[in-house]
Design a protein around this motif. Structure first.
Motif, PDB file in Angstrom:
ATOM      1  N   ASN A  69      80.074  30.753  89.444  1.00 35.39           N
ATOM      2  CA  ASN A  69      81.353  30.480  88.796  1.00 35.39           C
ATOM      3  C   ASN A  69      82.508  31.171  89.506  1.00 35.39           C
ATOM      4  O   ASN A  69      83.577  30.602  89.654  1.00 35.39           O
ATOM      5  CB  ASN A  69      81.322  30.896  87.333  1.00 35.39           C
ATOM      6  CG  ASN A  69      82.631  30.624  86.646  1.00 35.39           C
ATOM      7  OD1 ASN A  69      83.117  29.504  86.630  1.00 35.39           O
ATOM      8  ND2 ASN A  69      83.226  31.671  86.092  1.00 35.39           N
ATOM      9  N   SER A  70      82.302  32.406  89.946  1.00 33.27           N
ATOM     10  CA  SER A  70      83.393  33.129  90.603  1.00 33.27           C
ATOM     11  C   SER A  70      83.765  32.485  91.935  1.00 33.27           C
ATOM     12  O   SER A  70      84.915  32.568  92.356  1.00 33.27           O
ATOM     13  CB  SER A  70      83.028  34.604  90.800  1.00 33.27           C
ATOM     14  OG  SER A  70      82.007  34.730  91.757  1.00 33.27           O
ATOM     15  N   CYS A  71      82.819  31.828  92.574  1.00 37.73           N
ATOM     16  CA  CYS A  71      83.102  31.168  93.852  1.00 37.73           C
ATOM     17  C   CYS A  71      83.656  29.754  93.678  1.00 37.73           C
ATOM     18  O   CYS A  71      84.388  29.273  94.545  1.00 37.73           O
ATOM     19  CB  CYS A  71      81.833  31.105  94.707  1.00 37.73           C
ATOM     20  SG  CYS A  71      81.206  32.699  95.228  1.00 37.73           S
ATOM     21  N   LYS A  73      84.564  28.213  90.277  1.00 40.18           N
ATOM     22  CA  LYS A  73      85.196  27.911  88.980  1.00 40.18           C
ATOM     23  C   LYS A  73      84.458  26.798  88.226  1.00 40.18           C
ATOM     24  O   LYS A  73      85.050  25.899  87.645  1.00 40.18           O
ATOM     25  CB  LYS A  73      86.672  27.517  89.166  1.00 40.18           C
ATOM     26  CG  LYS A  73      87.493  28.537  89.902  1.00 40.18           C
ATOM     27  CD  LYS A  73      87.566  29.826  89.135  1.00 40.18           C
ATOM     28  CE  LYS A  73      88.417  30.832  89.901  1.00 40.18           C
ATOM     29  NZ  LYS A  73      87.986  32.175  89.740  1.00 40.18           N
TER      30      LYS A  73
END
Length: 194
Positions: A69-71, A73
């Protein structure tokens, strides 16, 4: 999943009729079920063995989901943009990673340190997460170029490929305990305990 991944089956899938969230949540629930089932395979002296090994699998599964998710979204693309292709890919990834981590959680209990060592059977899930990140970055790039093809069939193909890869890993890769260096590493762990 609603607390960590911000994907709620009740709010997103049911109340808001978000099909992308529904697919991701179903894949997540199946992946979690497999991790818990894998932790129950093998002999151990008590219930805490299952909690420890299942906890290892759960933490690895959650952390990798957050890294993805952090990479990319992913959670926002599923819940806000209702990207069905992203929901399919992420849901299938959650299921495939659950298969691999279930294998890593399974086994007979020896000790905490040996269980940590044997959990390394799940290392291929890192490769699978890396592949998903690259795929999601590709689809983000396509969306920026206004190629708004939702690519549902391509997403289903990739999802099925994730499942096939996970099953092949579990079936073909020998467990750590059958590795020739396992005995030497196990002896080092026993010496550290003494």
């Amino acid at each position: 999943m609603s607390c960590i991944f911000d994907l709620s089956w009740l709010d997103d899938a049911l109340n808001l009729n978000n099909k992308a969230a529904l697919i991701a949540v179903v894949g997540g629930f199946l992946g979690l079920t497999l991790i818990y089932s894998g932790a129950n395979i093998g002999n151990g002296p008590g219930w805490w063995c299952v909690v420890f090994t299942g906890g290892l699998g759960l933490v690895a599964w959650l952390v990798l989901g957050l890294v993805i998710n952090s990479c990319t979204k992913t959670f926002e693309r599923i819940t806000v943009e209702r990207d069905i292709g992203c929901g399919i890919r992420f849901g299938f990834y959650l299921l495939a990673s659950g298969i691999i981590l279930a294998r890593a959680c399974a086994g007979d209990w020896t000790s905490f340190s040996v269980t940590l060592f044997e959990f390394m059977d799940g290392w291929p899930v890192l490769v699978l997460a890396g592949i998903l990140i690259l795929v999601e970055l590709y689809y983000i790039h396509r969306a920026k170029l206004n190629k708004t093809n939702n690519a549902i069939f391509g997403s289903i193909f990739l999802g099925v490929a994730f499942i096939v890869i996970a099953i092949a890993i579990v079936y073909l890769m020998p467990p750590t305990s059958e590795n020739p260096i396992y005995g030497a590493v196990l002896e080092v762990f026993w010496r550290l305990h003494i």
